[in-house]
Design a protein around this motif. Structure first.
Motif, PDB file in Angstrom:
ATOM      1  N   LYS A  16       0.899  -1.205  -0.032  1.00  0.00           N
ATOM      2  CA  LYS A  16      -0.160   0.099  -0.251  1.00  0.00           C
ATOM      3  C   LYS A  16       0.858   1.354   0.277  1.00  0.00           C
ATOM      4  O   LYS A  16       0.664   2.255   0.865  1.00  0.00           O
ATOM      5  CB  LYS A  16      -0.916  -0.015   1.152  1.00  0.00           C
ATOM      6  CG  LYS A  16      -2.125  -1.255   1.307  1.00  0.00           C
ATOM      7  CD  LYS A  16      -2.856  -1.319   2.405  1.00  0.00           C
ATOM      8  CE  LYS A  16      -3.806  -2.402   2.313  1.00  0.00           C
ATOM      9  NZ  LYS A  16      -4.821  -2.519   3.518  1.00  0.00           N
ATOM     10  N   ARG A  71       2.408   5.942  14.232  1.00  0.00           N
ATOM     11  CA  ARG A  71       2.355   7.030  15.216  1.00  0.00           C
ATOM     12  C   ARG A  71       2.836   6.666  16.777  1.00  0.00           C
ATOM     13  O   ARG A  71       3.582   7.271  17.292  1.00  0.00           O
ATOM     14  CB  ARG A  71       0.958   7.722  15.235  1.00  0.00           C
ATOM     15  CG  ARG A  71       0.822   8.918  16.139  1.00  0.00           C
ATOM     16  CD  ARG A  71      -0.697   9.331  16.383  1.00  0.00           C
ATOM     17  NE  ARG A  71      -1.231   9.803  14.888  1.00  0.00           N
ATOM     18  CZ  ARG A  71      -2.016   9.054  14.266  1.00  0.00           C
ATOM     19  NH1 ARG A  71      -2.552   7.859  14.746  1.00  0.00           N
ATOM     20  NH2 ARG A  71      -2.593   9.835  13.131  1.00  0.00           N
ATOM     21  N   ARG A  97      -0.350   5.812   9.815  1.00  0.00           N
ATOM     22  CA  ARG A  97      -1.196   4.803  10.744  1.00  0.00           C
ATOM     23  C   ARG A  97      -0.946   4.803  12.102  1.00  0.00           C
ATOM     24  O   ARG A  97       0.013   5.179  12.530  1.00  0.00           O
ATOM     25  CB  ARG A  97      -1.004   3.560  10.209  1.00  0.00           C
ATOM     26  CG  ARG A  97      -1.345   3.090   8.774  1.00  0.00           C
ATOM     27  CD  ARG A  97      -1.007   2.038   8.042  1.00  0.00           C
ATOM     28  NE  ARG A  97       0.618   2.157   7.989  1.00  0.00           N
ATOM     29  CZ  ARG A  97       1.270   1.190   7.483  1.00  0.00           C
ATOM     30  NH1 ARG A  97       0.772   0.016   7.244  1.00  0.00           N
ATOM     31  NH2 ARG A  97       2.541   1.161   7.477  1.00  0.00           N
ATOM     32  N   ARG A  98      -1.994   4.141  12.957  1.00  0.00           N
ATOM     33  CA  ARG A  98      -1.829   4.330  14.405  1.00  0.00           C
ATOM     34  C   ARG A  98      -0.831   3.711  14.949  1.00  0.00           C
ATOM     35  O   ARG A  98      -0.093   4.410  15.818  1.00  0.00           O
ATOM     36  CB  ARG A  98      -3.161   3.514  15.131  1.00  0.00           C
ATOM     37  CG  ARG A  98      -2.984   3.449  16.432  1.00  0.00           C
ATOM     38  CD  ARG A  98      -4.141   2.595  16.976  1.00  0.00           C
ATOM     39  NE  ARG A  98      -4.146   1.362  16.390  1.00  0.00           N
ATOM     40  CZ  ARG A  98      -3.477   0.228  16.961  1.00  0.00           C
ATOM     41  NH1 ARG A  98      -2.847   0.571  18.091  1.00  0.00           N
ATOM     42  NH2 ARG A  98      -3.731  -1.063  16.606  1.00  0.00           N
ATOM     43  N   SER A 142      -4.735  21.127   5.410  1.00  0.00           N
ATOM     44  CA  SER A 142      -3.514  20.389   5.220  1.00  0.00           C
ATOM     45  C   SER A 142      -2.730  20.731   4.028  1.00  0.00           C
ATOM     46  O   SER A 142      -3.371  21.393   3.312  1.00  0.00           O
ATOM     47  CB  SER A 142      -3.661  18.613   5.293  1.00  0.00           C
ATOM     48  OG  SER A 142      -4.483  18.527   4.297  1.00  0.00           O
ATOM     49  N   GLY A 172       3.016  11.033   6.883  1.00  0.00           N
ATOM     50  CA  GLY A 172       1.825  10.079   6.491  1.00  0.00           C
ATOM     51  C   GLY A 172       1.379  10.419   5.310  1.00  0.00           C
ATOM     52  O   GLY A 172       1.782  11.112   4.340  1.00  0.00           O
ATOM     53  N   ALA A 173       0.379   9.446   4.960  1.00  0.00           N
ATOM     54  CA  ALA A 173      -0.242   9.340   3.785  1.00  0.00           C
ATOM     55  C   ALA A 173      -1.220  10.276   3.440  1.00  0.00           C
ATOM     56  O   ALA A 173      -1.448  11.358   4.073  1.00  0.00           O
ATOM     57  CB  ALA A 173      -1.175   7.919   3.369  1.00  0.00           C
ATOM     58  N   GLU A 174      -1.378  10.793   2.044  1.00  0.00           N
ATOM     59  CA  GLU A 174      -2.306  11.642   1.551  1.00  0.00           C
ATOM     60  C   GLU A 174      -3.536  11.701   2.212  1.00  0.00           C
ATOM     61  O   GLU A 174      -4.250  10.544   2.017  1.00  0.00           O
ATOM     62  CB  GLU A 174      -2.352  11.511   0.120  1.00  0.00           C
ATOM     63  CG  GLU A 174      -1.114  11.519  -0.705  1.00  0.00           C
ATOM     64  CD  GLU A 174      -0.485  10.455  -1.096  1.00  0.00           C
ATOM     65  OE1 GLU A 174      -0.948   9.307  -0.652  1.00  0.00           O
ATOM     66  OE2 GLU A 174       0.141  10.208  -2.090  1.00  0.00           O
ATOM     67  N   GLY A 175      -3.878  12.607   2.981  1.00  0.00           N
ATOM     68  CA  GLY A 175      -5.255  12.548   3.372  1.00  0.00           C
ATOM     69  C   GLY A 175      -5.384  11.886   4.668  1.00  0.00           C
ATOM     70  O   GLY A 175      -6.062  12.359   5.698  1.00  0.00           O
ATOM     71  N   LYS A 176      -4.817  10.540   4.934  1.00  0.00           N
ATOM     72  CA  LYS A 176      -5.120   9.663   6.150  1.00  0.00           C
ATOM     73  C   LYS A 176      -4.182  10.070   7.046  1.00  0.00           C
ATOM     74  O   LYS A 176      -4.376   9.791   8.251  1.00  0.00           O
ATOM     75  CB  LYS A 176      -5.148   8.366   5.580  1.00  0.00           C
ATOM     76  CG  LYS A 176      -6.319   7.965   4.758  1.00  0.00           C
ATOM     77  CD  LYS A 176      -5.956   6.381   4.420  1.00  0.00           C
ATOM     78  CE  LYS A 176      -7.069   5.855   3.452  1.00  0.00           C
ATOM     79  NZ  LYS A 176      -6.879   4.665   2.999  1.00  0.00           N
ATOM     80  N   GLY A 177      -2.871  10.703   6.929  1.00  0.00           N
ATOM     81  CA  GLY A 177      -1.706  10.572   7.805  1.00  0.00           C
ATOM     82  C   GLY A 177      -1.204   9.520   8.117  1.00  0.00           C
ATOM     83  O   GLY A 177      -1.511   8.467   7.405  1.00  0.00           O
TER      84      GLY A 177
END
Length: 247
Positions: free
Chosen positions: A132, A209, A205-206, A226, A198-203
């Motif tokens: 991904k 982080r 992952r937990r 953003s 982080g990823a485009e839009g989602k930032g």
């Protein structure tokens, strides 16, 4: 692994010819294109044994699915693939490791832009998860303008585990997140470190982080919530460069 890949764009091909000319198999050049850079690419390709064909624009467009090729396309052997062991070697070989980590960035244009900025800022390696995430497609290589042949792109199986391994090697892991309490300008960015975007839009992952040593954010004074990930990456990398030069 693919037995061959397509490369295009003047800067991308210049970088391959400078560093890995043995990869070139065949060069396709726009008929009638007459400039110094194209001549140099053609001459170098021939020098290293690649065949050269001069084609109509339609032929080149078809080879790259309509992408902007700048009149030159090459069939080439795949470049070197990097993994976790290479990352450990890079970190141990640097007195002050400087890494960029992209957590799930899927747009090859963004990956290419981040590679280009990473090279300019002096980053030693760019780390991405295998799944991904965008990979070194011809589009990413062209947008990177030659940086894809300079900055190792390291694909890792488990990003969270990789971050823990980096911490064990003395690397401070700083993640970017909108909910962070402090801005990048308040953080101390002068030691061995990995910047995580982080990823485009989602930032991020937990789990990513949770495996950061520190979270920072960019101050946002306007109405947008953003920035494009490659733009944000450039701002963050150069704040790190600024702090390092002052330390």
């Amino acid at each position: 692994m693919a037995q061959q890949e397509w490369l295009y764009g003047i800067h991308a091909l210049e970088a391959v010819i400078e560093r890995e000319p043995e990869r070139l198999i065949e060069l396709f050049v726009l008929k009638g294109r007459d400039d110094k850079k194209i001549h140099n690419i053609v001459n170098q390709a021939r020098r290293f044994g690649a065949s050269v064909q001069f084609c109509q624009r339609k032929v080149l467009d078809e080879k790259v699915n309509g992408e902007q090729h700048q009149g030159v396309v090459a069939k080439a052997k795949p470049g070197k693939q990097y993994d976790e062991k290479d990352l450990a070697d890079i970190v141990s070989s640097q007195a002050m490791p400087f890494l960029l980590v992209l957590d799930g960035v899927t747009d090859p244009h963004n990956l290419g832009a981040c590679l280009r900025t990473a090279d300019a800022a002096g980053v030693h390696a760019l780390v991405v998860p295998k799944d991904k995430s965008a990979s070194l497609t011809p589009i990413a290589r062209k947008v990177a303008c030659g940086a894809a042949e300079v900055v190792p792109l390291i694909q890792v199986t488990n990003l969270s585990r990789t971050l823990k391994d980096l911490q064990k090697q003395g690397v401070w892991v700083v993640g970017t997140a909108g909910e962070a309490q402090q801005t990048i300008y308040a953080g101390k960015m002068t030691g061995p470190m990995a910047l995580v975007m982080g990823a485009e839009g989602k930032g991020m992952r937990r789990l990513t982080r949770e495996n950061c040593d520190e979270l920072i954010k960019l101050p946002m004074a306007g109405s947008v919530s953003s920035l494009n990930v490659s733009v944000a990456t450039g701002i963050c990398l150069y704040e790190i460069v600024r702090q390092r030069q002052l330390s």
